[in-house]
Design an enzyme around this catalytic site. Sequence first.
Site, short mmCIF file in Angstrom:
data_model
loop_
_atom_site.label_atom_id
_atom_site.label_comp_id
_atom_site.label_asym_id
_atom_site.label_seq_id
_atom_site.Cartn_x
_atom_site.Cartn_y
_atom_site.Cartn_z
N ASP A 39 2.77 33.00 30.80
CA ASP A 39 2.05 32.67 29.58
C ASP A 39 1.71 34.00 28.91
O ASP A 39 1.85 35.07 29.52
CB ASP A 39 0.80 31.87 29.95
CG ASP A 39 -0.11 31.63 28.77
OD1 ASP A 39 0.37 31.18 27.72
OD2 ASP A 39 -1.32 31.94 28.89
N ASP A 41 -1.21 34.62 25.93
CA ASP A 41 -2.64 34.80 25.65
C ASP A 41 -3.47 34.48 26.88
O ASP A 41 -3.35 33.42 27.48
CB ASP A 41 -3.07 33.90 24.48
CG ASP A 41 -2.54 34.40 23.16
OD1 ASP A 41 -3.01 35.44 22.70
OD2 ASP A 41 -1.64 33.74 22.60
N ASP A 190 -3.08 30.94 32.53
CA ASP A 190 -4.53 31.07 32.70
C ASP A 190 -5.28 29.81 32.33
O ASP A 190 -6.51 29.80 32.35
CB ASP A 190 -5.05 32.21 31.82
CG ASP A 190 -4.91 31.89 30.34
OD1 ASP A 190 -3.78 31.59 29.90
OD2 ASP A 190 -5.92 31.94 29.62
#
Length: 243
Positions: A39, A41, A190
Amino acid sequence: MPAAARPASAHHPAAAGHIAGGGGAPPAPAARWRLVIFDFDGTLADSFPWLAAVLNDVAARWRFRQVAPEETEILRHASAREILRHLRVPGWKAPLVARDLRRRMAADIHHIRPFAGIDGLLRELEQTGLILAIATSNSADNVRAVLGAQALRRIHHLEAGVSIHGKGARLRRLLRRTGVPAAAAVYIGDELRDIAAARAAGVTAAAVTWGYNRAEALSRARPDLVFERVADIRAQLLPESEP
């Protein structure tokens, strides 16, 4: 739309920590990893401080509920769907809000940096022959601007502009493009939606604790791997040779 990210603290990727396994299928041995998908961000890029600064302005423009300071902790435990519901963002409006956020980030891109240690991690992973990829809701231009040309040369595949709930399909597309079986791939994110996307694609679900969702919320989703430091990713995927 992401929940809140963790500020630099004991859970920052540069801080002390350990690797903790979660639920689901056991992770593949390190020697079997062939494809590592990240991922962006909250995983590679420390973008939450910027997001927190602009979110209520975006809310005012698109007429959804603003986030009060005391709500931040609640959102850090919530899924993307729960956040959209809490902020009263209808489904048809979510892509427009996401596009606006990407546009604003492009204008403020000089405020956003990769987390400490990310460049070295990507270099070491790529040098071992692993295929590296990124699957993100952000734009390709923003990814390029934050990571820089040198780091981006190590990324073999970039799936950008993914819809909030469309990551599972993009992960499956990466498997087809690379020819790597799901058992030899890992998705590192996250957020709770990253874990769900990994499950939907059949790849190993790995979570970092320095991003948008709280470690406690991630743990309840039982990812296969949990990383508390950037160094933990290196240790799991690039273990030192036995003497």
